[in-house]
Design an enzyme around this catalytic site. Structure first.
Site, PDB file in Angstrom:
ATOM      1  N   ASP A  35       2.342  -2.129  -1.139  1.00  9.01           N
ATOM      2  CA  ASP A  35       3.419  -3.109  -1.373  1.00  9.01           C
ATOM      3  C   ASP A  35       4.440  -2.682  -2.425  1.00  9.01           C
ATOM      4  O   ASP A  35       4.798  -3.453  -3.332  1.00  9.01           O
ATOM      5  CB  ASP A  35       2.806  -4.452  -1.782  1.00  9.01           C
ATOM      6  CG  ASP A  35       1.902  -5.053  -0.720  1.00  9.01           C
ATOM      7  OD1 ASP A  35       1.782  -4.468   0.372  1.00  9.01           O
ATOM      8  OD2 ASP A  35       1.303  -6.107  -0.989  1.00  9.01           O
ATOM      9  N   ASP A  95       3.968  -6.238   2.544  1.00 12.89           N
ATOM     10  CA  ASP A  95       3.865  -7.694   2.652  1.00 12.89           C
ATOM     11  C   ASP A  95       5.043  -8.184   3.482  1.00 12.89           C
ATOM     12  O   ASP A  95       6.184  -7.757   3.254  1.00 12.89           O
ATOM     13  CB  ASP A  95       3.911  -8.310   1.244  1.00 12.89           C
ATOM     14  CG  ASP A  95       2.689  -9.145   0.924  1.00 12.89           C
ATOM     15  OD1 ASP A  95       1.803  -9.256   1.784  1.00 12.89           O
ATOM     16  OD2 ASP A  95       2.629  -9.693  -0.183  1.00 12.89           O
ATOM     17  N   LYS A 152       1.289  -6.987   6.550  1.00  9.38           N
ATOM     18  CA  LYS A 152       0.277  -8.019   6.338  1.00  9.38           C
ATOM     19  C   LYS A 152       0.950  -9.270   5.805  1.00  9.38           C
ATOM     20  O   LYS A 152       2.096  -9.237   5.361  1.00  9.38           O
ATOM     21  CB  LYS A 152      -0.788  -7.526   5.351  1.00  9.38           C
ATOM     22  CG  LYS A 152      -0.260  -7.161   3.968  1.00  9.38           C
ATOM     23  CD  LYS A 152      -1.339  -6.506   3.128  1.00  9.38           C
ATOM     24  CE  LYS A 152      -0.842  -6.127   1.743  1.00  9.38           C
ATOM     25  NZ  LYS A 152      -0.522  -7.272   0.887  1.00  9.38           N
ATOM     26  N   CYS A 155      -3.212  -7.446  -4.803  1.00 11.48           N
ATOM     27  CA  CYS A 155      -3.340  -6.715  -3.544  1.00 11.48           C
ATOM     28  C   CYS A 155      -4.094  -5.402  -3.688  1.00 11.48           C
ATOM     29  O   CYS A 155      -4.848  -5.019  -2.788  1.00 11.48           O
ATOM     30  CB  CYS A 155      -1.963  -6.507  -2.926  1.00 11.48           C
ATOM     31  SG  CYS A 155      -1.199  -8.079  -2.429  1.00 11.48           S
TER      32      CYS A 155
END
Length: 215
Positions: free
Chosen positions: A18, A56, A116, A161
Site C-alpha cells: 500500500d 488498497d 484489496k 496492513c
C-alpha cells in the site's frame, strides 16, 4: 537490472504494501514519513526477482469510512459483523489520485498488483484475508503456484496492513519477515507496541534492511 545481479533466493518475494498517495504526508490518511521509505523500497526491490504490490482500493461508502456511519468520527470504532472495525477518513477511493501508487515508486519488474478492500461491507488490512479472517484475496494460491515461500514485507502501515499481512502469511504457511526500516506506522495509541508483541508471539522476525543479504 538482470536477475543474475539480484541477491534473493528463487523462492523469495518482496511484498510491498500500500505505497499509495493517500497514505503519504498530505494525503487523506497520512502516515508520518511515509514518503521517506519509497527510495529504500525501490532499492530493496532491485534485490528481488519477485515483487508483489498491494493496493488498497475502496469503493464509496466503504464500511471503514467514518462518513459512512451517522455521528461517527475518524479513529472511533464500530462493531462490524466480523468484529471491531476502526473508522478512518475517506481514503484510497477507487480511480482517484489518492489511490494511485506514489509517483516515486519505481518497480517495473513487479509481477502482480493485488487490490484489496474493494468490497463495500468488509475491510481488508491483510494482503491474504479480509477482516473476517476467512475471505481470501487469492494471494496465497498465487504464491503457492509460483513456489514463492519466503516473504519480505515493507510498506504502509506497519501497525495495520503490514502487521496483518505478516501474521496471515505466517499462519498460511509462508515464512514472513518484516523489514522494519522500510515501513512506517499510523501509530494510534498502543498500536505499535501491540504490533511488536503480536509479531513476536508468532515468531515473525523484524530485521533492518542492512541485514537482508545475510538471510
Amino acid at each position: 537490472m538482470n536477475s543474475t545481479n539480484r541477491e534473493s533466493h528463487p523462492t523469495d518475494a518482496l511484498l510491498v504494501i500500500d505505497v499509495q498517495n493517500d497514505f503519504m504526508p498530505g494525503g487523506a490518511l497520512p502516515v508520518a514519513d511515509g514518503d521517506a521509505i519509497v527510495p529504500l523500497i525501490n532499492t530493496l526491490a532491485n534485490k528481488f526477482d519477485h515483487v508483489i504490490l498491494t493496493q488498497d482500493w475502496h469503493p464509496s461508502q466503504h464500511i471503514s469510512f467514518a462518513s459512512t456511519h451517522a455521528n461517527k468520527k475518524p479513529f472511533e470504532t464500530i462493531e462490524a459483523p466480523y468484529g471491531f472495525q476502526t473508522l478512518w477518513p475517506n481514503h484510497v477511493l477507487q480511480h482517484t489520485e489518492g489511490a494511485a501508487f506514489h509517483q516515486a515508486l519505481h518497480i517495473p519488474h513487479a509481477e502482480l498488483i493485488l487490490r484489496k478492500g474493494f468490497r463495500r461491507h468488509i475491510d481488508s488490512y491483510s494482503a491474504f484475508l479480509e477482516n473476517d479472517h476467512t475471505t481470501p484475496t487469492g494471494l496465497a494460491g498465487y504464491l503457492r503456484e509460483r513456489n514463492l515461500q519466503r516473504l519480505f514485507l515493507c510498506g504502509l502501515a506497519y501497525d495495520f496492513c503490514v502487521r496483518y499481512s505478516a501474521i496471515d502469511g505466517h499462519n498460511l504457511g509462508f515464512e514472513t519477515i518484516v523489514i522494519e526500516d522500510a515501513t512506517r506506522a499510523v501509530n494510534l495509541p498502543g498500536s505499535v507496541h501491540q504490533t511488536n508483541a503480536a509479531l513476536d508471539e508468532q515468531g515473525i522476525r523484524r530485521i533492518p534492511s542492512k541485514n537482508l543479504s545475510s538471510l
